[in-house]
Design an enzyme around this catalytic site. Structure first.
Site, PDB file in Angstrom:
ATOM      1  N   ASP A  99      27.368 -28.334 -15.474  1.00  0.00           N
ATOM      2  CA  ASP A  99      28.120 -27.129 -15.837  1.00  0.00           C
ATOM      3  C   ASP A  99      27.966 -26.878 -17.341  1.00  0.00           C
ATOM      4  O   ASP A  99      28.467 -27.653 -18.165  1.00  0.00           O
ATOM      5  CB  ASP A  99      29.610 -27.305 -15.473  1.00  0.00           C
ATOM      6  CG  ASP A  99      30.376 -26.003 -15.675  1.00  0.00           C
ATOM      7  OD1 ASP A  99      30.875 -25.454 -14.689  1.00  0.00           O
ATOM      8  OD2 ASP A  99      30.453 -25.534 -16.827  1.00  0.00           O
ATOM      9  N   ARG A 157      32.680 -17.675 -12.348  1.00  0.00           N
ATOM     10  CA  ARG A 157      32.249 -17.750 -10.958  1.00  0.00           C
ATOM     11  C   ARG A 157      33.299 -18.518 -10.174  1.00  0.00           C
ATOM     12  O   ARG A 157      33.714 -19.603 -10.588  1.00  0.00           O
ATOM     13  CB  ARG A 157      30.903 -18.482 -10.944  1.00  0.00           C
ATOM     14  CG  ARG A 157      30.218 -18.523  -9.627  1.00  0.00           C
ATOM     15  CD  ARG A 157      28.862 -19.158  -9.779  1.00  0.00           C
ATOM     16  NE  ARG A 157      28.918 -20.619  -9.739  1.00  0.00           N
ATOM     17  CZ  ARG A 157      27.905 -21.389  -9.399  1.00  0.00           C
ATOM     18  NH1 ARG A 157      26.728 -20.845  -9.119  1.00  0.00           N
ATOM     19  NH2 ARG A 157      28.013 -22.691  -9.374  1.00  0.00           N
ATOM     20  N   THR A 167      33.603 -19.391  -3.451  1.00  0.00           N
ATOM     21  CA  THR A 167      32.840 -18.266  -2.867  1.00  0.00           C
ATOM     22  C   THR A 167      31.545 -17.978  -3.623  1.00  0.00           C
ATOM     23  O   THR A 167      30.684 -17.252  -3.125  1.00  0.00           O
ATOM     24  CB  THR A 167      33.687 -16.986  -2.911  1.00  0.00           C
ATOM     25  OG1 THR A 167      33.915 -16.654  -4.295  1.00  0.00           O
ATOM     26  CG2 THR A 167      35.032 -17.182  -2.211  1.00  0.00           C
ATOM     27  N   ASP A 183      31.232 -26.562 -19.402  1.00  0.00           N
ATOM     28  CA  ASP A 183      31.920 -27.847 -19.588  1.00  0.00           C
ATOM     29  C   ASP A 183      31.181 -28.720 -20.592  1.00  0.00           C
ATOM     30  O   ASP A 183      31.807 -29.412 -21.412  1.00  0.00           O
ATOM     31  CB  ASP A 183      32.019 -28.595 -18.250  1.00  0.00           C
ATOM     32  CG  ASP A 183      33.001 -27.939 -17.284  1.00  0.00           C
ATOM     33  OD1 ASP A 183      33.656 -26.957 -17.688  1.00  0.00           O
ATOM     34  OD2 ASP A 183      33.100 -28.412 -16.138  1.00  0.00           O
TER      35      ASP A 183
HETATM   36  O1  LIG Z   1      24.391 -17.223 -11.438  1.00  0.00           O
HETATM   37  P1  LIG Z   1      25.771 -17.558 -11.027  1.00  0.00           P
HETATM   38  O2  LIG Z   1      25.836 -18.250  -9.690  1.00  0.00           O
HETATM   39  O3  LIG Z   1      26.702 -16.380 -11.096  1.00  0.00           O
HETATM   40  O4  LIG Z   1      26.311 -18.675 -12.030  1.00  0.00           O
HETATM   41  C1  LIG Z   1      26.069 -18.675 -13.377  1.00  0.00           C
HETATM   42  C2  LIG Z   1      27.333 -18.611 -14.170  1.00  0.00           C
HETATM   43  O5  LIG Z   1      28.112 -19.810 -13.970  1.00  0.00           O
HETATM   44  C3  LIG Z   1      28.455 -20.344 -15.239  1.00  0.00           C
HETATM   45  O6  LIG Z   1      29.645 -19.802 -15.717  1.00  0.00           O
HETATM   46  P2  LIG Z   1      31.059 -20.325 -15.211  1.00  0.00           P
HETATM   47  O7  LIG Z   1      31.553 -19.463 -14.078  1.00  0.00           O
HETATM   48  O8  LIG Z   1      31.016 -21.791 -14.960  1.00  0.00           O
HETATM   49  O9  LIG Z   1      31.995 -19.998 -16.444  1.00  0.00           O
HETATM   50  P3  LIG Z   1      32.064 -20.765 -17.856  1.00  0.00           P
HETATM   51  O10 LIG Z   1      30.917 -20.242 -18.663  1.00  0.00           O
HETATM   52  O11 LIG Z   1      33.387 -20.372 -18.381  1.00  0.00           O
HETATM   53  O12 LIG Z   1      31.968 -22.248 -17.600  1.00  0.00           O
HETATM   54  C4  LIG Z   1      27.306 -19.944 -16.117  1.00  0.00           C
HETATM   55  O13 LIG Z   1      27.640 -20.011 -17.484  1.00  0.00           O
HETATM   56  C5  LIG Z   1      26.998 -18.555 -15.643  1.00  0.00           C
HETATM   57  O14 LIG Z   1      27.767 -17.549 -16.285  1.00  0.00           O
HETATM   58  O1  LIG Z   2      24.109 -25.301 -12.383  1.00  0.00           O
HETATM   59  C1  LIG Z   2      24.974 -24.479 -12.751  1.00  0.00           C
HETATM   60  C2  LIG Z   2      25.317 -23.357 -11.977  1.00  0.00           C
HETATM   61  C3  LIG Z   2      26.255 -22.495 -12.450  1.00  0.00           C
HETATM   62  N1  LIG Z   2      26.869 -22.740 -13.624  1.00  0.00           N
HETATM   63  C4  LIG Z   2      26.548 -23.829 -14.381  1.00  0.00           C
HETATM   64  O2  LIG Z   2      27.118 -24.019 -15.452  1.00  0.00           O
HETATM   65  N2  LIG Z   2      25.616 -24.683 -13.909  1.00  0.00           N
HETATM   66 MG   LIG Z   3      31.320 -23.229 -16.122  1.00  0.00          MG
END
Ligand SMILES: O=P(O)(O)OC[C@H]1O[C@H](OP(=O)(O)OP(=O)(O)O)[C@H](O)[C@@H]1O
Ligand SMILES: O=c1cc[nH]c(=O)[nH]1
Ligand SMILES: [Mg+2]
Length: 213
Positions: A203, A103, A107, A206
């Site tokens: 997150d 994500r 944006t 993370d």
């Molecule tokens: O419902 P949304 O608003 O689309 O957000 C959710 C997404 O955000 C996070 O991923 P992230 O983009 O942080 O990637 P990561 O898993 O590599 O940390 C989470 O693991 C979801 O995939």
């Molecule tokens: O709260 C949140 C939203 C998006 N992605 C995450 O990992 N945590």
């Molecule tokens: Mg993430």
């Protein structure tokens, strides 16, 4: 779209420890794994089965086995990877496909950076693993990927969901013939101005794997 919040004291207990900011990564990974196995029990309620003729030491009988084609489990990288072992514990013969999505934190749009899925998913049941259903953009894109290839039954397994994200996802799936179910350990209060789930757990990627660049 159907949303199922799993209401169980063990789920609530493990989720509380998972959310705590003082929980370290090894404990977070273990709890995420345990939680997914509990959620998987609910999420696989509609897994397709067929009759299986066997003979016990006492008598012949018709039992039940998983139908072919086998279900496809799709973790959304990165954070969904922390849910894969917990899911495969209950569905050891499932196949696994991968989607890498991130994500954009400005944006809040989801972008796909990796894809390794079977070309033809006709007649396949798919289980999508992503711990966080925040705005719903990531899951909406993932579900489109799978249904464009023919998947005809989708279950999303999440640790947390936000009401706004569920509404967005429902709107994004309007007109889609394929049944979609979201199974989650909790429906949280809301999203904050940065698109994070409140109270949430931060997150997920993370906390599982360390801060990404
Ligand atoms: O419902 P949304 O608003 O689309 O957000 C959710 C997404 O955000 C996070 O991923 P992230 O983009 O942080 O990637 P990561 O898993 O590599 O940390 C989470 O693991 C979801 O995939
Ligand atoms: O709260 C949140 C939203 C998006 N992605 C995450 O990992 N945590
Ligand atoms: Mg993430």
């Amino acid at each position: 779209m159907r949303t199922h919040v799993v209401d169980h004291p063990l789920v609530a207990h493990k989720l509380t420890v998972l959310r705590d900011q003082h929980t370290d990564s090894p404990t977070f990974r273990r709890l995420a794994d345990e939680l997914v196995t509990l959620l998987a029990y609910e999420a696989t309620r509609e897994v397709r089965v067929e009759p299986d003729d066997i003979v016990t030491p006492v008598a012949p009988m018709t039992g039940t086995k998983l139908a072919s084609p086998k279900p496809l489990v799709v973790p959304i990288l990165r954070a969904g990877l922390g849910m894969l072992d917990g899911m495969m514990r209950l569905l050891p013969t499932a196949e696994v496909g991968f989607l890498g999505m991130v994500r954009n934190e400005e944006t809040l749009e989801a972008a796909t950076y990796a894809e390794r899925l079977p070309d033809d998913l006709s007649g396949r049941q798919c289980y999508v693993l992503d711990p966080m259903l925040a705005t719903g953009g990531t899951l909406a894109a993932a579900i489109r990927f799978l249904t464009d290839r023919g998947a005809d039954h989708i279950t999303c397994v999440c640790l947390l969901a936000a009401p706004e994200g569920c509404d967005n996802l429902e709107r994004a799936l309007e007109g889609l013939e394929v049944p979609v179910t979201v199974v989650t350990a909790a429906m949280d209060e809301r999203l904050n101005e940065k698109g994070y789930i409140v109270p949430g757990l931060g997150d997920a990627g993370d906390r599982l794997y360390g801060v990404a660049g």
